[in-house]
Design a protein around this motif. Sequence first.
Motif, PDB file in Angstrom:
ATOM      1  N   GLU A 208       9.629  -6.120  -4.639  1.00 19.38           N
ATOM      2  CA  GLU A 208       9.839  -4.433  -3.508  1.00 19.38           C
ATOM      3  C   GLU A 208      11.118  -3.961  -3.315  1.00 19.38           C
ATOM      4  O   GLU A 208      11.178  -5.564  -2.357  1.00 19.38           O
ATOM      5  N   VAL A 210      13.904  -2.564  -1.353  1.00 23.80           N
ATOM      6  CA  VAL A 210      13.147  -2.267   0.454  1.00 23.80           C
ATOM      7  C   VAL A 210      14.874  -0.947   0.686  1.00 23.80           C
ATOM      8  O   VAL A 210      15.498  -1.524  -0.158  1.00 23.80           O
ATOM      9  N   THR A 211      14.573   0.128   1.688  1.00 29.56           N
ATOM     10  CA  THR A 211      15.674   0.704   1.869  1.00 29.56           C
ATOM     11  C   THR A 211      15.973   1.021   3.531  1.00 29.56           C
ATOM     12  O   THR A 211      14.918   0.573   4.130  1.00 29.56           O
ATOM     13  N   LYS A 213      18.109   1.218   6.659  1.00 31.37           N
ATOM     14  CA  LYS A 213      19.235   2.523   6.979  1.00 31.37           C
ATOM     15  C   LYS A 213      19.507   1.878   8.937  1.00 31.37           C
ATOM     16  O   LYS A 213      18.683   1.155   9.401  1.00 31.37           O
ATOM     17  N   VAL A 222      13.880   1.363   5.957  1.00 27.59           N
ATOM     18  CA  VAL A 222      12.688   2.674   6.343  1.00 27.59           C
ATOM     19  C   VAL A 222      11.188   3.455   4.977  1.00 27.59           C
ATOM     20  O   VAL A 222      10.886   4.269   5.412  1.00 27.59           O
ATOM     21  N   ASP A 223      11.822   2.592   4.266  1.00 27.16           N
ATOM     22  CA  ASP A 223      11.091   2.821   2.760  1.00 27.16           C
ATOM     23  C   ASP A 223      11.290   1.354   2.256  1.00 27.16           C
ATOM     24  O   ASP A 223      12.015   0.634   2.441  1.00 27.16           O
ATOM     25  N   SER A 224      10.153   1.267   1.040  1.00 25.85           N
ATOM     26  CA  SER A 224       9.718   0.189   0.308  1.00 25.85           C
ATOM     27  C   SER A 224       9.533   0.578  -1.396  1.00 25.85           C
ATOM     28  O   SER A 224       8.054   1.433  -1.237  1.00 25.85           O
ATOM     29  N   GLU A 225       9.332   0.327  -2.504  1.00 30.44           N
ATOM     30  CA  GLU A 225       8.730   0.390  -3.068  1.00 30.44           C
ATOM     31  C   GLU A 225       8.830  -0.847  -4.120  1.00 30.44           C
ATOM     32  O   GLU A 225       9.997  -1.723  -4.663  1.00 30.44           O
TER      33      GLU A 225
END
Length: 428
Positions: A208, A210-211, A213, A222-225
């Motif tokens: 997964e 992870v982003t 910042k 701030v985001d994960s995919e």
Amino acid sequence: MKKVAVNIARLALAVSLIFSGFVKGVDPLGTQYKITDYLQALHLGDYVSDTMALGMSVLLSAVEFGLGICLLFAIRRRLVSRLVVLMMAVMTPLTLWLAVANPISDCGCFGDAIVLTNWQTFWKNILLLGMAITVAVWPLEMMRFVSRSNQWIVVNYSAVFILAVSGWSLYDLPYFDFRPYHVGTDLRKGWQRMMDGEESPYSDFFAERVTLKGNGDKLELVDSEDITEPMLSYSGYTFLLVSPHLEQADDSQLDLINQLYEYADDEGYPFYCLTASGEKGISRWIGATGAEYPFCQTDDIVLKTMIRSNPGLLLLKDGKIIRKWSHNRLPGEQELTKPLALLEIGKMPADSVPRKVLLILLWYVLPLMVLTIADRLWAWTRWMKKKKESNKVYQLFKKGKNEKENRSRQLEDEPEPAGGPESGQGTE
């Protein structure tokens, strides 16, 4: 029959202990993880550090391997047989507890080489305990393979060997890799089987991305995919930097890791860091290393299974693992001079298992075989010499006895001299 039974039991115990000690010795970190699982199940994990657990791992493998070798060569027969009974008397109730309570799914007796259920392990230990008692009752029935005067060579050489194997496996990677993420594993096929509902050892593998910042140590998620499928489906080379916990990762090769990322970025190869650390751990790693590569989170047990190094590096090609490096053996600039397709490290290595087995035979088994043969020849020569000497003594004794008997016969056959007592004549 008693002698036969004792020696069969002795050899079976020896093989079991040697194999168990060796597979633990080639994967000391894996044994450390298993010891930690035991300690946590017994609520003792907080009292034993990772360093102590690693020391226990190396010691356990050395003890098992050493006892097995001593049984095999019948060294210190009384003492060793009693130590084996003591060890089995401890391990058997422990495995009974594991079978009943089931706090750990795998006891780790044979590492990842042979995985047994807890009940299988218990019955195996019952059998070994019976053999150990048989050997301990009649220890002197064990046939020696080397003379007492040469036993120290076997003991010392075996100790050096198993400690060297453990040391090298800690510095580099396990000499033999019995885990599902060994070189040559096609992760893409394993993942596809899992997606099709089939049983697969890669069911817990996921990535997964992870982003984060922010600035410095204040990075925030701030985001994960989920990029598991795109990562494994990628056609070409992919670098995976694996660190179960970035907080505990060795930081001696940070510059080299960054150089590897720059090389991958220049050549267009995806480069990911897989970790089980949270946002805080990732943020600190980025702040300390200046890492620019993307991070993916996954399960720490999966990462520890993938590579026995923190951090370690995997190279995938079309979803297949073709290379693995520990942080002590990462490829440098002198090796990464061209695109991977033109380099040796960009190709699947030749099967090294036969070569590794051959090295074990040449460096350990063969010297002991030579020693055993030489010792037996020496013992046979001594026996023949003693027999010859005893025959000489017997022949001398027999010769002396025959000479005495011959002299007696000669005296009996000689005629009486004239003027003897029977003639009635005497001397003054």
